[in-house]
Design a protein around this motif. Structure first.
Motif, PDB file in Angstrom:
ATOM      1  N   ARG A  82       0.822  -1.209  -0.053  1.00  0.00           N
ATOM      2  CA  ARG A  82      -0.085  -0.452  -0.366  1.00  0.00           C
ATOM      3  C   ARG A  82       0.537   0.994   0.027  1.00  0.00           C
ATOM      4  O   ARG A  82       0.940   2.752  -0.746  1.00  0.00           O
ATOM      5  N   HIS A  86       0.899   4.383  -2.546  1.00  0.00           N
ATOM      6  CA  HIS A  86       1.064   5.533  -2.604  1.00  0.00           C
ATOM      7  C   HIS A  86       2.295   6.681  -3.063  1.00  0.00           C
ATOM      8  O   HIS A  86       1.422   7.205  -3.345  1.00  0.00           O
ATOM      9  N   ARG A  87       3.314   5.973  -3.029  1.00  0.00           N
ATOM     10  CA  ARG A  87       4.299   6.829  -3.548  1.00  0.00           C
ATOM     11  C   ARG A  87       3.144   6.967  -4.662  1.00  0.00           C
ATOM     12  O   ARG A  87       4.719   7.968  -5.732  1.00  0.00           O
ATOM     13  N   ASP A  90       1.234   9.707  -5.754  1.00  0.00           N
ATOM     14  CA  ASP A  90       1.915  10.861  -5.276  1.00  0.00           C
ATOM     15  C   ASP A  90       2.876  11.478  -6.434  1.00  0.00           C
ATOM     16  O   ASP A  90       2.449  12.380  -7.007  1.00  0.00           O
TER      17      ASP A  90
END
Length: 97
Positions: A82, A86-87, A90
């Protein structure tokens, strides 16, 4: 009879009439070496201690879980964490702006 004489008697016995052929070979253990950053190693050891196991056994469990997940995933599926997802999101959003 002592243990040594039992061993010698077994070695001297050339009567194989009641011998059995082993149908399965014992499973060999193979060592794979991995280098970890110090903080990963410390986290691994702490987690192994928390679970009451060894770092080696914990790594075996992690690897088996990962292999089972990847073999169960449909072709072309990517398995990630996860945090890594997310990285990536982003970074993609930052680059799109």
């Amino acid at each position: 009879m002592s243990a040594n004489s039992d061993i010698q008697a077994a070695l001297d016995n050339h009567d194989w009439s009641d011998a059995e052929v082993a149908s399965e070979r014992p499973r060999a253990k193979i060592v794979h070496s991995v280098r970890l950053p110090a903080e990963w190693s410390e986290a691994l050891e702490a987690e192994a201690d928390r679970r009451g196991t060894t770092p080696s056994r914990l790594m075996q469990d992690f690897i088996l879980t990962g292999l089972q997940q990847s073999s169960a995933a449909p072709e072309g599926t990517v398995v990630t964490t996860r945090a890594a997802l997310h990285r990536a999101l982003d970074a993609a959003l930052s680059n799109a702006a």
